[in-house]
Design a protein around this motif. Structure first.
Motif, PDB file in Angstrom:
ATOM      1  N   GLU A  76       0.839  -1.200   0.000  1.00  0.00           N
ATOM      2  CA  GLU A  76       0.000   0.000   0.000  1.00  0.00           C
ATOM      3  C   GLU A  76       0.877   1.254   0.000  1.00  0.00           C
ATOM      4  O   GLU A  76       0.604   2.218  -0.726  1.00  0.00           O
ATOM      5  N   ARG A 112      -4.880  -7.474   0.268  1.00  0.00           N
ATOM      6  CA  ARG A 112      -6.262  -7.037   0.498  1.00  0.00           C
ATOM      7  C   ARG A 112      -7.202  -8.226   0.626  1.00  0.00           C
ATOM      8  O   ARG A 112      -8.106  -8.220   1.468  1.00  0.00           O
ATOM      9  N   ARG A 115      -6.987  -9.689   3.994  1.00  0.00           N
ATOM     10  CA  ARG A 115      -7.620  -8.862   5.024  1.00  0.00           C
ATOM     11  C   ARG A 115      -9.119  -8.702   4.806  1.00  0.00           C
ATOM     12  O   ARG A 115      -9.764  -7.911   5.488  1.00  0.00           O
ATOM     13  N   LYS A 117     -10.661  -7.494   2.190  1.00  0.00           N
ATOM     14  CA  LYS A 117     -10.991  -6.271   1.448  1.00  0.00           C
ATOM     15  C   LYS A 117     -11.176  -6.613  -0.033  1.00  0.00           C
ATOM     16  O   LYS A 117     -10.409  -6.186  -0.891  1.00  0.00           O
ATOM     17  N   SER A 118     -12.217  -7.384  -0.332  1.00  0.00           N
ATOM     18  CA  SER A 118     -12.377  -7.880  -1.699  1.00  0.00           C
ATOM     19  C   SER A 118     -12.681  -6.771  -2.700  1.00  0.00           C
ATOM     20  O   SER A 118     -12.257  -6.845  -3.857  1.00  0.00           O
ATOM     21  N   ARG A 119     -13.411  -5.747  -2.291  1.00  0.00           N
ATOM     22  CA  ARG A 119     -13.721  -4.657  -3.221  1.00  0.00           C
ATOM     23  C   ARG A 119     -12.445  -3.932  -3.637  1.00  0.00           C
ATOM     24  O   ARG A 119     -12.230  -3.661  -4.829  1.00  0.00           O
ATOM     25  N   GLU A 120     -11.592  -3.626  -2.656  1.00  0.00           N
ATOM     26  CA  GLU A 120     -10.327  -2.966  -2.956  1.00  0.00           C
ATOM     27  C   GLU A 120      -9.401  -3.891  -3.744  1.00  0.00           C
ATOM     28  O   GLU A 120      -8.666  -3.448  -4.638  1.00  0.00           O
ATOM     29  N   THR A 145     -10.314 -13.257  -6.904  1.00  0.00           N
ATOM     30  CA  THR A 145     -10.809 -11.967  -6.421  1.00  0.00           C
ATOM     31  C   THR A 145     -12.255 -11.745  -6.847  1.00  0.00           C
ATOM     32  O   THR A 145     -13.077 -11.234  -6.070  1.00  0.00           O
ATOM     33  N   GLU A 149     -15.335 -11.126  -4.177  1.00  0.00           N
ATOM     34  CA  GLU A 149     -16.199  -9.947  -4.209  1.00  0.00           C
ATOM     35  C   GLU A 149     -17.640 -10.336  -4.529  1.00  0.00           C
ATOM     36  O   GLU A 149     -18.586  -9.741  -3.992  1.00  0.00           O
ATOM     37  N   ARG A 152     -19.170 -11.476  -1.353  1.00  0.00           N
ATOM     38  CA  ARG A 152     -19.499 -10.335  -0.476  1.00  0.00           C
ATOM     39  C   ARG A 152     -20.779  -9.647  -0.936  1.00  0.00           C
ATOM     40  O   ARG A 152     -21.665  -9.335  -0.118  1.00  0.00           O
TER      41      ARG A 152
END
Length: 224
Positions: A76, A112, A115, A117-120, A145, A149, A152
């Motif tokens: 990041e 990501r 963690r 954070k599938s959208r990111e 990925t 997402e 989610r």
């Protein structure tokens, strides 16, 4: 001239010549690049930070800092440094930062996902696909990925968006059973039996022994 003065003169001349031959001391950027080449990303990061304190528009320093951050497993931070580089010197970024940009996007996507954070993660892996569409290992990462997402979105209630991502995952990683199952389940939940049947027929060709595909096919047949 006394002998001791002659000796001092020649010694001084030799030292002066040696100093001139060695050239100027290395710059912070050069020290950072040397440390990075030696595998010491912490020292490299400190040198690049010093270079940027002296000149905040140093393209080499921004790129070096991104590489050090990537070596330190902070993708990041590397992405932020590369974004700054692209604003400071776009031509240098395009000509020199592409490999590091790709590595940072891939590492950020993996991090990501880990963690949750599938959208990111989807945003970064799509950027990677635009940058290097033929990159080795891209399809499995993109498929993973997309499914994360889609899961989610599905459990948050957005079945339409989830279905679109499951369908995309089926195209990217047809060998992954979860993509077929997710898409079929949403179609069945939406009472779209004919579409589900067509999807499941294609799924059976890829996964002929999967019990879940057979079970979903029976559900789809019951709707016809």
């Amino acid at each position: 001239m006394p002998r001791r003065f002659l000796l001092a003169f020649f010694v001084g001349s030799a030292l002066l010549a040696a100093g001139c031959a060695s050239g100027p001391p290395p710059t912070p950027v050069e020290r950072g690049e040397a440390a990075l080449a030696a595998g010491d990303w912490r020292e490299a990061r400190d040198h690049f930070a010093e270079a940027l304190r002296l000149d905040g528009r140093s393209a080499r320093a921004w790129l070096g800092r991104a590489r050090a951050e990537l070596a330190g497993r902070d993708p990041e931070a590397a992405l932020r440094s590369l974004a700054r580089l692209s604003k400071v010197d776009r031509d240098f970024f395009v000509g020199n930062a592409r490999p590091t940009w790709g590595e940072a996007l891939e590492a950020a996507t993996v991090d990501r996902l880990a963690r949750g954070k599938s959208r990111e993660a989807l945003a970064s892996v799509r950027a990677l696909a635009r940058l290097e569409p033929g990159r080795r290992g891209l399809d499995p990462l993109l498929g993973r990925t997309l499914i994360a997402e889609a899961d989610r979105l599905r459990w948050s209630g957005d079945r339409k968006a989830a279905l679109a991502l499951y369908r995309e995952a089926v195209q990217v990683v047809p060998e992954t059973l979860e993509a077929w199952v997710g898409a079929a389940e949403i179609l069945l939940e939406s009472r779209r039996g004919s579409e589900a049947m067509a999807l499941l027929e294609a799924a059976r060709k890829r996964h002929p022994t999967a019990g879940v595909i057979r079970a979903l096919t029976l559900q789809a047949m019951a709707m016809r």
